[in-house]
Scaffold this motif. Sequence first.
Motif, mmCIF file in Angstrom:
data_model
loop_
_atom_site.group_PDB
_atom_site.id
_atom_site.type_symbol
_atom_site.label_atom_id
_atom_site.label_comp_id
_atom_site.label_asym_id
_atom_site.label_seq_id
_atom_site.Cartn_x
_atom_site.Cartn_y
_atom_site.Cartn_z
ATOM 1 N N GLU A 41 0.840 -1.205 0.000
ATOM 2 C CA GLU A 41 0.000 0.000 0.000
ATOM 3 C C GLU A 41 0.873 1.254 0.000
ATOM 4 O O GLU A 41 0.595 2.221 -0.726
ATOM 5 N N ILE A 42 1.938 1.240 0.802
ATOM 6 C CA ILE A 42 2.844 2.384 0.869
ATOM 7 C C ILE A 42 3.499 2.631 -0.484
ATOM 8 O O ILE A 42 3.600 3.771 -0.946
ATOM 9 N N VAL A 43 3.923 1.563 -1.131
ATOM 10 C CA VAL A 43 4.555 1.697 -2.452
ATOM 11 C C VAL A 43 3.582 2.293 -3.455
ATOM 12 O O VAL A 43 3.937 3.188 -4.234
ATOM 13 N N HIS A 44 2.339 1.822 -3.444
ATOM 14 C CA HIS A 44 1.334 2.349 -4.375
ATOM 15 C C HIS A 44 1.015 3.814 -4.065
ATOM 16 O O HIS A 44 0.849 4.627 -4.989
ATOM 17 N N LYS A 45 0.924 4.143 -2.787
ATOM 18 C CA LYS A 45 0.667 5.533 -2.406
ATOM 19 C C LYS A 45 1.830 6.424 -2.854
ATOM 20 O O LYS A 45 1.631 7.569 -3.276
ATOM 21 N N GLY A 54 -0.260 11.482 4.642
ATOM 22 C CA GLY A 54 -0.898 11.048 5.878
ATOM 23 C C GLY A 54 -1.224 9.562 5.854
ATOM 24 O O GLY A 54 -1.023 8.857 6.854
ATOM 25 N N ASP A 55 -1.706 9.068 4.708
ATOM 26 C CA ASP A 55 -2.017 7.643 4.579
ATOM 27 C C ASP A 55 -0.765 6.786 4.749
ATOM 28 O O ASP A 55 -0.789 5.745 5.420
ATOM 29 N N VAL A 56 0.334 7.230 4.123
ATOM 30 C CA VAL A 56 1.590 6.473 4.205
ATOM 31 C C VAL A 56 2.136 6.488 5.628
ATOM 32 O O VAL A 56 2.636 5.469 6.127
ATOM 33 N N THR A 57 2.034 7.621 6.304
ATOM 34 C CA THR A 57 2.499 7.699 7.686
ATOM 35 C C THR A 57 1.724 6.745 8.581
ATOM 36 O O THR A 57 2.308 6.039 9.416
ATOM 37 N N SER A 58 0.407 6.690 8.405
ATOM 38 C CA SER A 58 -0.417 5.780 9.198
ATOM 39 C C SER A 58 -0.064 4.330 8.922
ATOM 40 O O SER A 58 0.063 3.516 9.846
ATOM 41 N N ALA A 59 0.130 4.016 7.629
ATOM 42 C CA ALA A 59 0.481 2.642 7.269
ATOM 43 C C ALA A 59 1.847 2.276 7.823
ATOM 44 O O ALA A 59 2.059 1.154 8.313
ATOM 45 N N LEU A 116 6.552 4.749 15.101
ATOM 46 C CA LEU A 116 7.896 5.156 14.709
ATOM 47 C C LEU A 116 8.051 6.664 14.705
ATOM 48 O O LEU A 116 9.001 7.220 15.220
ATOM 49 N N PHE A 117 7.115 7.339 14.079
ATOM 50 C CA PHE A 117 7.136 8.788 14.079
ATOM 51 C C PHE A 117 5.751 9.293 13.736
ATOM 52 O O PHE A 117 4.936 8.583 13.171
ATOM 53 N N ALA A 118 5.496 10.529 14.096
ATOM 54 C CA ALA A 118 4.213 11.163 13.782
ATOM 55 C C ALA A 118 4.367 12.004 12.537
ATOM 56 O O ALA A 118 5.452 12.442 12.189
ATOM 57 N N LEU A 119 3.255 12.249 11.847
ATOM 58 C CA LEU A 119 3.282 13.009 10.601
ATOM 59 C C LEU A 119 3.887 14.384 10.811
ATOM 60 O O LEU A 119 4.705 14.843 10.021
#
Length: 244
Positions: free
Chosen positions: A15-19, A122-127, A135-138
């Motif tokens: 999902e991260i790669v696609h985003k 934001g989507d990638v950060t959540s994933a 690990l870290f916040a946006l």
Amino acid sequence: MGSEDDKSISDLKEEIVHKFRDFMTGITKIDELGSAGSRLLSGFQQALEFIRRPPIDTNSKLVNKIIVANETKRVKSYANSGCRNPNDGVQSVTNLHSCKHGVLNHIRQAKVILNELEGLLGDVTSALQNVHGNLFALSDLYFDVELNEQATYNDLEENAASSHSQSTDVTPTRKMKNTDVARLADLMAIIYSMVKRDYLMQERIVSALNLNLSSEELEIYCQMWSLRPFINDEIVHQAWGHIH
């Protein structure tokens, strides 16, 4: 056979790669918009400078000499009008309004794309948090971007050199699955920050456009828009290197 958790993590990485791909597609769109906006701003500059251009001084001896040497009824009429073509003046006013409307529309479209990029980040950060834990916040990604850009670029250079030294018989699918998704998130955060600052600069330029703007200011605005001083092209190129 992997566990259900392993499958879930694998899906999140995909999902991260696609985003990330969608994000870079958005960067292409905003780049194209920026180029079009630069042309519109230059058109506004040219139209405004034409309107401001003073008429030729027909009292000048040199001008009179040229007119007499080439005198016809048409040339004389043109000289009497201050060496201005009324139709050109009307066209310049039309172009001025058209270019101003165009850059305003550019800003609206760029804002829409910028919001989409922020949503993807934001989507990638959540994933990524689901993959690696908290690990870290946006918001943490936006601090000290200017200080970290060069360090990130150097790190990316090292990664690129390392990847080139590996075997080249790995399939694109295999490469995609082995992509460091945390690195993709870092790139997205840095590029988003650069693009947002570039957009804010453009927004300020557009808001400043008016008939009273000095020629010097307008020239600087055109140069700054074209230069895109907040964009580090090397980092963007490195990001494209992760697209397979």
